[in-house]
Design a protein around this motif. Structure first.
Motif, short mmCIF file in Angstrom:
data_model
loop_
_atom_site.label_atom_id
_atom_site.label_comp_id
_atom_site.label_asym_id
_atom_site.label_seq_id
_atom_site.Cartn_x
_atom_site.Cartn_y
_atom_site.Cartn_z
N GLN A 103 0.83 -1.20 0.00
CA GLN A 103 0.00 0.00 0.00
C GLN A 103 0.87 1.26 0.00
OE1 GLN A 103 -2.43 0.62 3.50
NE2 GLN A 103 -3.88 1.89 2.37
N ARG A 104 1.89 1.28 0.86
CA ARG A 104 2.79 2.45 0.91
C ARG A 104 3.51 2.64 -0.43
NH1 ARG A 104 3.34 0.53 6.19
NH2 ARG A 104 5.11 -0.77 5.68
N GLU A 105 3.97 1.55 -1.02
CA GLU A 105 4.65 1.65 -2.32
C GLU A 105 3.71 2.20 -3.39
OE1 GLU A 105 6.06 -2.31 -3.08
OE2 GLU A 105 7.70 -2.15 -1.64
N ALA A 106 2.47 1.72 -3.39
CA ALA A 106 1.50 2.20 -4.39
C ALA A 106 1.16 3.67 -4.17
CB ALA A 106 0.24 1.34 -4.33
N GLN A 107 1.06 4.09 -2.91
CA GLN A 107 0.74 5.48 -2.61
C GLN A 107 1.85 6.42 -3.09
OE1 GLN A 107 -0.11 4.88 1.56
NE2 GLN A 107 -2.31 5.11 1.20
N GLU A 108 3.09 5.94 -3.09
CA GLU A 108 4.20 6.76 -3.61
C GLU A 108 4.12 6.93 -5.12
OE1 GLU A 108 7.87 4.99 -2.33
OE2 GLU A 108 7.39 5.24 -0.20
N LYS A 109 3.59 5.92 -5.80
CA LYS A 109 3.59 5.92 -7.27
C LYS A 109 2.29 6.43 -7.88
CE LYS A 109 6.81 2.07 -7.32
NZ LYS A 109 6.98 0.65 -7.56
N ILE A 110 1.18 6.20 -7.21
CA ILE A 110 -0.13 6.59 -7.76
C ILE A 110 -0.55 7.90 -7.10
CG2 ILE A 110 -2.54 5.95 -8.06
CD1 ILE A 110 -1.62 3.00 -7.91
N THR A 111 -0.58 8.96 -7.87
CA THR A 111 -0.88 10.28 -7.31
C THR A 111 -2.25 10.81 -7.73
OG1 THR A 111 0.27 11.31 -9.17
CG2 THR A 111 1.58 10.88 -7.16
#
Length: 168
Positions: A12-20
């Motif tokens: 989830q944290r990784e996706a939040q960094e990439k999906i804005t």
């Protein structure tokens, strides 16, 4: 509303960094399930000891080996089914996962007895306990088993969808 669902907090944290894109909600499958639970049981709180308490309410004086076997069986049922299964289906799950009790307890706690105890715990899971507790396994299984999941997102993308179990 768009959903990008992942399996764990790290993803989830990784996706939040990439999906804005602000339209995209990024959730773990457990947080999504808990979100559906909270829509019905607003005071629900995570607590894995609730499973043990549900079993104690059904059968207060079980040997530790039986408690362990039944709780394992409940966990597998919640990860493999989307309803409270019938006795034979639970026996099949116990058999496939080699969930048994020691030989000296088998006379009193046959696979059928273990299955019936597990089913009673599953049925109790469908009713909010007096302290508002739900287990980690409830977070995915309960909203599906109770029929609380409703179409909410226009598009759902699941990371590693091939690894999902039936309730997910």
């Amino acid at each position: 509303k768009l959903l990008y669902a992942v399996f764990n907090k790290k993803n989830q944290r990784e996706a939040q960094e990439k999906i804005t894109d602000a339209r995209v909600e990024i959730r773990t499958l457990h947080s999504l399930g808990f979100w559906f639970i909270k829509k019905v049981w607003s005071n629900a709180q995570p607590d894995d000891f609730v499973e043990n308490d549900r079993l104690l309410a059904v059968a207060p004086a079980l040997p530790e080996e039986v408690v362990s076997a039944v709780l394992k069986l409940v966990g597998f049922c919640k990860n493999l089914t989307t309803t409270v299964p019938e006795v034979n289906a639970v026996i099949d799950i116990a058999d496939a996962r080699n969930i048994t009790v020691p030989d000296e307890l088998e006379k009193d706690f046959s696979p059928s007895v273990l299955a019936k105890l597990a089913i009673e715990v599953l049925e109790r899971s469908l009713v909010l306990d007096r302290r508002g507790r739900v287990s980690f396994n409830d977070m995915v299984w309960l909203p599906v088993a109770a029929g609380w999941v409703k179409p909410t997102f226009e598009l759902v993308v699941v990371d590693e969808a091939q690894d999902m179990n039936m309730p997910q």
